[in-house]
Enzyme design. Sequence first.
Site, short mmCIF file in Angstrom:
data_model
loop_
_atom_site.label_atom_id
_atom_site.label_comp_id
_atom_site.label_asym_id
_atom_site.label_seq_id
_atom_site.Cartn_x
_atom_site.Cartn_y
_atom_site.Cartn_z
CE LYS A 1 9.99 6.13 -44.24
NZ LYS A 1 11.24 6.49 -43.54
CB ALA B 1 8.95 20.34 -37.61
NE ARG C 1 5.36 -0.89 -41.67
CZ ARG C 1 5.76 0.05 -40.82
NH1 ARG C 1 5.08 0.29 -39.73
NH2 ARG C 1 6.85 0.76 -41.09
N GLY D 1 5.99 17.92 -31.81
CA GLY D 1 6.41 16.60 -32.29
C GLY D 1 7.83 16.27 -31.89
CD GLU E 1 8.16 -1.16 -44.22
OE1 GLU E 1 8.63 -0.65 -43.20
OE2 GLU E 1 7.52 -2.23 -44.20
CB THR F 1 8.47 -5.13 -42.28
OG1 THR F 1 9.70 -4.45 -42.55
CG2 THR F 1 7.57 -4.24 -41.42
CG ASN G 1 13.91 5.57 -40.80
OD1 ASN G 1 12.73 5.42 -40.63
ND2 ASN G 1 14.52 5.25 -41.93
CB ILE H 1 11.66 16.63 -35.86
CG1 ILE H 1 11.99 15.19 -36.26
CG2 ILE H 1 12.68 17.59 -36.47
CD1 ILE H 1 13.34 14.71 -35.82
CB SER I 1 11.12 10.27 -34.12
OG SER I 1 11.07 9.28 -35.12
#
Length: 627
Positions: free
Chosen positions: A426, A379, A556, A307, A559, A489, A464, A309, A468
Amino acid sequence: MKAGASDFWARVEVFLARLRPHREPLTIALDALTVVACWNITYLFRLGFERWLSARPTYDPWVLLGVVVVYALASLAFKVPQSMWRFSGFGEIQRLTLACALAGTVSAAAVIGLGLVKVPRAVLALHPVVTLMGLALVRIAYRMTYEHARSRIAGSQGELRRAIVLGAGAAARLLLAGLHERGWIVLGLLDDDPAKRGARIAGVPVLGPLAALPEQARRGALTHVIVAMPSATPAQRRRAFDLAAATGLPVVTVPSADELRTGKSRIERLREIEPEDLLGREPVLLDEAGIVQTLAGKTVLVTGAGGSIGSELCRQAARFAPARLVLLELSEFNLYTLEQELSAAHPQLELVPLVGDVKDAAALRATCRRWRPQVVFHAAAYKHVPLMEDANAAAALRNNTLGTQCAALAAAECGAERFVLVSTDKAVNPTNVMGATKRAAEMVLSLLAAEHPGTRFMAVRFGNVLGSSGSVIPKFKEQIARGGPVTVTHPDILRYFMTIPEAARLVLQAAAIGESGQVLVLDMGEPVKIVDLARDLIRLAGHTTAEIPIVFSGLRPGEKLYEELLADADDTLPTPVPRLRIARLSEQPRAPVRELLAWAVQATDAEAAEVRARLAAVVAEYRPARG
């Protein structure tokens, strides 16, 4: 084409380009000289070689001066000096015809009205026609020279690009030679150092401070702006990017100091502006000696190695000379790509590429028993908030929370020294399934830290990560390349940002200084408005929001308008690394965590509403956006 001829025409193009900022006064002066020359040509045509000087009246110079003034005023009236000679065409000839007709009529009327009978009437009649021909020929000659220079340069070096460079330091000096070889024409340098004003670097003048860029751009000769300030502070670079973006021209930059130091790029390899260039804050300085002590000579296991990260973690960890790097990744393609990259970059490093799933507890135990990793970086995760909110809620719980337990237990049972979970902002006061599953994963580590004191379990929480997979930046750049619109958004949405290398270094640093049960957080400075980031990327691509509009699509599922790095009940303690802090989290009951893990083992097809209810029972601060 010979290099000498190419260099000659390149110098011609540079000379013509440097005249353009003074286009209007030069046009008036050159047109005046043309009027004078055509006046004499008309006398020569009318009187012949023998008499074209001797037969003139003594007051002819004054008449000629008056004629020049009249032609200049007529030229200004028809906006002739504002035209660009390299684009001269029928419209320009039309304006010249009107100006010459008006000036010729006024001049003839004035001469006759003043009784200046010694000026031949044929001269007064023919001079406007000859002047029109002269003015048109001068413009045609300029355009032919310009287009020939362009074609000779383009024929040997590719697309013609004229730029001004922001920065007149060592980087600019190294850059200029490479730019010339690649077909660039540099019209000047701008630098805020007063000592450099008026100097010439590789033959290119330093024209003034950075603040003079708008004036230089308005003069119309530039096609690009180059920012050559790799050693400047992020705030200074951000100011340069803002000035460059305001010109409406495409903006490119030299590689950053970090890219140059690590050998990832060379100074002459210009690139587009990346979002990390826009952060405008100092990068976190880490204790690399401590990281060396933690990783050198050790076996390191990275889950989710393919991935964004995970792969950067592998690249960074490889720099600190581990004895072995075990790469665990579910995607065969991502694993193959990473293995090929690391093999080329670190041929001496033993790599163990393994296709595996972190939810497969038995396979993880077997892997850890065989390779005996001393440091484990976890990760592997599902991280896309809207995607995990409904149909994939159970998958998110199993992968993010149950997968963390499987990986952490396997690490503890094989005697690993350290286990580091990659977490997210998050997880703080989560409103979505993804955030709640990551907070539950942090709680799993707290549980295991008490039960397995031989292994240090810690988590790293950051915002964030720019660039990525699935982040807004690649999406924005793709939308800009397609011509828009760019979708955001909400106009007020805020996010903390960091770069992929910075995130990876932070995880390595956590392994070096973290104690068991801790969650480390980064002071990431001020959050960034997503709509401002979108505007910056549009402007730096050489467009305006009128050309590529921004459209607001609405928040969304799950969010939030803004993210947090700490919940209200938490506080932090300092660490030896500036801006890296330890979160002291409020105590959570352990029994609900165990019940959630036991249920997750069987919850392969659970409904999203049930998953949210189970998570809410464990993560007290979780407030689902929907029931």
